[in-house]
Design a protein around this motif. Sequence first.
Motif, mmCIF file in Angstrom:
data_model
loop_
_atom_site.group_PDB
_atom_site.id
_atom_site.type_symbol
_atom_site.label_atom_id
_atom_site.label_comp_id
_atom_site.label_asym_id
_atom_site.label_seq_id
_atom_site.Cartn_x
_atom_site.Cartn_y
_atom_site.Cartn_z
ATOM 1 N N ILE A 16 53.850 37.365 49.140
ATOM 2 C CA ILE A 16 53.297 38.139 48.112
ATOM 3 C C ILE A 16 52.826 38.975 48.469
ATOM 4 C CG2 ILE A 16 52.921 38.145 45.846
ATOM 5 C CD1 ILE A 16 54.743 35.641 45.346
ATOM 6 N N ARG A 17 52.676 39.631 48.742
ATOM 7 C CA ARG A 17 51.066 41.130 49.372
ATOM 8 C C ARG A 17 50.790 42.362 48.044
ATOM 9 N NH1 ARG A 17 52.299 45.289 54.112
ATOM 10 N NH2 ARG A 17 54.280 45.642 52.559
ATOM 11 N N GLU A 18 50.146 42.517 47.965
ATOM 12 C CA GLU A 18 49.708 43.872 47.708
ATOM 13 C C GLU A 18 50.335 44.858 48.186
ATOM 14 O OE1 GLU A 18 45.853 45.889 48.227
ATOM 15 O OE2 GLU A 18 45.560 43.462 49.770
ATOM 16 N N GLY A 47 45.904 44.795 43.469
ATOM 17 C CA GLY A 47 44.525 44.350 44.331
ATOM 18 C C GLY A 47 44.946 43.288 45.191
ATOM 19 N N HIS A 48 44.277 42.850 46.179
ATOM 20 C CA HIS A 48 43.635 41.877 47.274
ATOM 21 C C HIS A 48 43.824 39.968 46.467
ATOM 22 C CE1 HIS A 48 43.235 38.868 51.247
ATOM 23 N NE2 HIS A 48 42.275 38.575 49.981
ATOM 24 N N HIS A 49 43.914 39.985 45.006
ATOM 25 C CA HIS A 49 44.164 38.944 44.688
ATOM 26 C C HIS A 49 44.732 39.271 43.671
ATOM 27 C CE1 HIS A 49 40.307 36.909 46.484
ATOM 28 N NE2 HIS A 49 40.058 38.232 45.724
ATOM 29 N N VAL A 50 46.362 39.168 44.634
ATOM 30 C CA VAL A 50 47.854 39.368 43.578
ATOM 31 C C VAL A 50 47.497 38.351 42.381
ATOM 32 C CG1 VAL A 50 49.864 39.199 43.833
ATOM 33 C CG2 VAL A 50 48.639 40.162 45.132
ATOM 34 N N HIS A 51 47.586 37.034 42.711
ATOM 35 C CA HIS A 51 48.238 36.277 41.700
ATOM 36 C C HIS A 51 46.929 36.491 40.099
ATOM 37 C CE1 HIS A 51 44.707 34.897 43.636
ATOM 38 N NE2 HIS A 51 44.368 33.855 43.202
ATOM 39 N N GLU A 52 45.968 37.135 40.904
ATOM 40 C CA GLU A 52 44.724 37.341 39.467
ATOM 41 C C GLU A 52 44.983 38.460 39.028
ATOM 42 O OE1 GLU A 52 40.890 37.109 40.966
ATOM 43 O OE2 GLU A 52 41.019 34.795 41.497
ATOM 44 N N ASP A 53 45.129 40.061 39.986
ATOM 45 C CA ASP A 53 45.511 40.743 39.524
ATOM 46 C C ASP A 53 46.609 40.902 38.382
ATOM 47 O OD1 ASP A 53 43.001 41.530 40.524
ATOM 48 O OD2 ASP A 53 43.980 42.663 42.748
ATOM 49 N N ILE A 54 47.700 40.846 39.079
ATOM 50 C CA ILE A 54 49.173 40.459 38.192
ATOM 51 C C ILE A 54 50.246 39.614 37.978
ATOM 52 C CG2 ILE A 54 50.673 42.527 37.316
ATOM 53 C CD1 ILE A 54 49.501 44.430 39.207
ATOM 54 N N LEU A 55 49.228 38.721 37.236
ATOM 55 C CA LEU A 55 49.321 37.195 37.333
ATOM 56 C C LEU A 55 51.064 37.754 36.660
ATOM 57 C CD1 LEU A 55 49.569 34.100 37.254
ATOM 58 C CD2 LEU A 55 48.776 34.380 35.111
#
Length: 68
Positions: A16-18, A47-55
């Motif tokens: 899973i990537r940005e 952004g780089h932290h996909v799981h934090e940016d758009i959970l």
Amino acid sequence: MVQLYFKPTIIPTVIIREGSCHILQNKLQEVSKLIPYFDLETIEVAGHHVHEDILPAFLAAVTSFLDS
């Protein structure tokens, strides 16, 4: 230049990537040839932290992969 080191595997795998990921598409295609059950999910607005940016989008991608 980014180098990826993967050994062939039969374990289902999802990346899973940005949307602006620095890993080139052709490198990911090389990886997909080594992993028969490979899925690539791109969440464009993350952004780089996909799981934090758009959970919610991250969880939807994980759930979709696990259900397949």
